[in-house]
Design a protein around this motif. Sequence first.
Motif, mmCIF file in Angstrom:
data_model
loop_
_atom_site.group_PDB
_atom_site.id
_atom_site.type_symbol
_atom_site.label_atom_id
_atom_site.label_comp_id
_atom_site.label_asym_id
_atom_site.label_seq_id
_atom_site.Cartn_x
_atom_site.Cartn_y
_atom_site.Cartn_z
ATOM 1 N N LEU A 327 49.116 66.926 33.077
ATOM 2 C CA LEU A 327 49.824 66.580 34.311
ATOM 3 C C LEU A 327 49.262 67.377 35.488
ATOM 4 O O LEU A 327 50.000 67.921 36.314
ATOM 5 N N TYR A 334 44.651 61.673 35.764
ATOM 6 C CA TYR A 334 45.932 61.952 36.407
ATOM 7 C C TYR A 334 45.774 61.644 37.888
ATOM 8 O O TYR A 334 44.903 62.203 38.557
ATOM 9 N N GLY A 342 51.067 60.407 38.189
ATOM 10 C CA GLY A 342 51.168 60.266 36.741
ATOM 11 C C GLY A 342 49.836 59.925 36.112
ATOM 12 O O GLY A 342 48.801 59.855 36.781
ATOM 13 N N ILE A 353 48.291 54.168 38.109
ATOM 14 C CA ILE A 353 49.206 54.886 37.219
ATOM 15 C C ILE A 353 49.895 53.883 36.306
ATOM 16 O O ILE A 353 50.230 52.768 36.719
ATOM 17 N N LEU A 358 54.568 57.275 32.592
ATOM 18 C CA LEU A 358 55.708 57.874 33.278
ATOM 19 C C LEU A 358 56.933 57.916 32.359
ATOM 20 O O LEU A 358 57.662 58.913 32.318
ATOM 21 N N GLN A 361 56.275 60.612 29.806
ATOM 22 C CA GLN A 361 56.483 61.923 30.407
ATOM 23 C C GLN A 361 57.964 62.269 30.422
ATOM 24 O O GLN A 361 58.359 63.398 30.135
ATOM 25 N N LEU A 374 61.518 60.935 37.489
ATOM 26 C CA LEU A 374 60.689 59.888 36.893
ATOM 27 C C LEU A 374 61.429 58.552 36.845
ATOM 28 O O LEU A 374 60.832 57.494 37.081
#
Length: 432
Positions: A327, A334, A342, A353, A358, A361, A374
């Motif tokens: 990250l 990234y 993301g 992304i 996401l 994550q 998020l």
Amino acid sequence: MMYTSIHHLQAEMQARLCDRPDLAQTFAHCFPNTLETTVRLLDDGTSFVFTGDIPAMWLRDSSAQVSPYLPLAANDAGLRRLISGLIERQARYLLIDPYANAFNAEPDGSGHSGDRPRKGAWVWERKFELDSLCYPVSLLYRYWQTTNDETIFTTAVRKMLHVVVQVMRTEQRHLEESSYTFERPDPLLPSDTLVNSGRGTPVTYTGMVWSGFRPSDDACTYGYLIPANMFAVVVLGQLTEMARAVLGDAALAESAAALRDEIEQGIQTYGVIQHPAYGQIYAYETDGFGHHLLMDDANVPSLLSIPYLGYRSADDPLYRRTRQFILSADNPYYFSGRHAAGVGSPHTPGGLIWPIALSMQGLTSTEPDERHRLLATLTATTAGTHYMHESFHPDYPTHFTRPWFAWANSLFAEFVLATQGSFAQIGLKTSG
């Protein structure tokens, strides 16, 4: 078919998310998307679950698409029919060709027709991806744990478990023992084919299992894909348990357990590197000769997904350092912009992304503020569709790829459900 528990859960979640109408609406669109648009219940009792805007069934995607429904299956006969039928079809497909990643509903030859060697009529694409062996075993194990339904262990399923171990064993020594090759003449992208006459870049024995392609369907730079081998460690443990507890197959259990230990030793010996800024972290790929690829990809299994896969906990120090690298701008995939930051993928060039990353994550986060942020990002970047897409531009979310991508919708729904606690806590009233 009626899925009683799905309707109960949708209503419950709408009430719980009433103070966040955008999130509630997006969940209401995404959660049933697989059931409403990608499922075919076939007359032979199996289920064909295609990926969305591509009419083929990926072993990986189909497993992930039904994942948020699994906790409900114990008390919903419709979901048991769907998921048990999917497991049976996955087993039959793996017995047809354990090196293929995607299949057709009928043996009509649909899919990529120019690949070498020529694929079978049931096969859409024959890219060998280690996770394609792992996902069906994981789905089988989770279904069995949830429902206690031992009728799922049909002849095809039992044979599949043996084939999974056999192919992994062969691909530990890919260059010496495997006959698998893959070439796509005149590919649109170099990552659509394997170099070295379809054998891939050279590797040496490490104990890990070789994979030609990543879960993005892109060719591996180095043949040992670390997160896929982590997934293999987890599912081989699950396979061992099923072989002992249900099948009474001591030989299969012993073989799977030994293979698991060899892969784990390989990961720890060859897959951990010393980074100058982060300390010891996991590499994404290696070849056993000392070359490592430091990155992460949005598709799962990924390094970001290690706790989700069940390989290590979210507070494991090695994972925490690896996550910090992933990250950050040190991960070449990234990306950040005005509306989001993301993990993306070389599969979609241009700094896009992936909502899958996401959601992952969030699912692996230990910080409530991070999860909240998020969720807000995911609901704000659907370009007004209230569906997840394959990828989007962090500065211009209206620029996105694949408007109908069921895996992303299911994983988002799973993330939302995880933020609301367990299914038991939600207080569902289901009937079978």
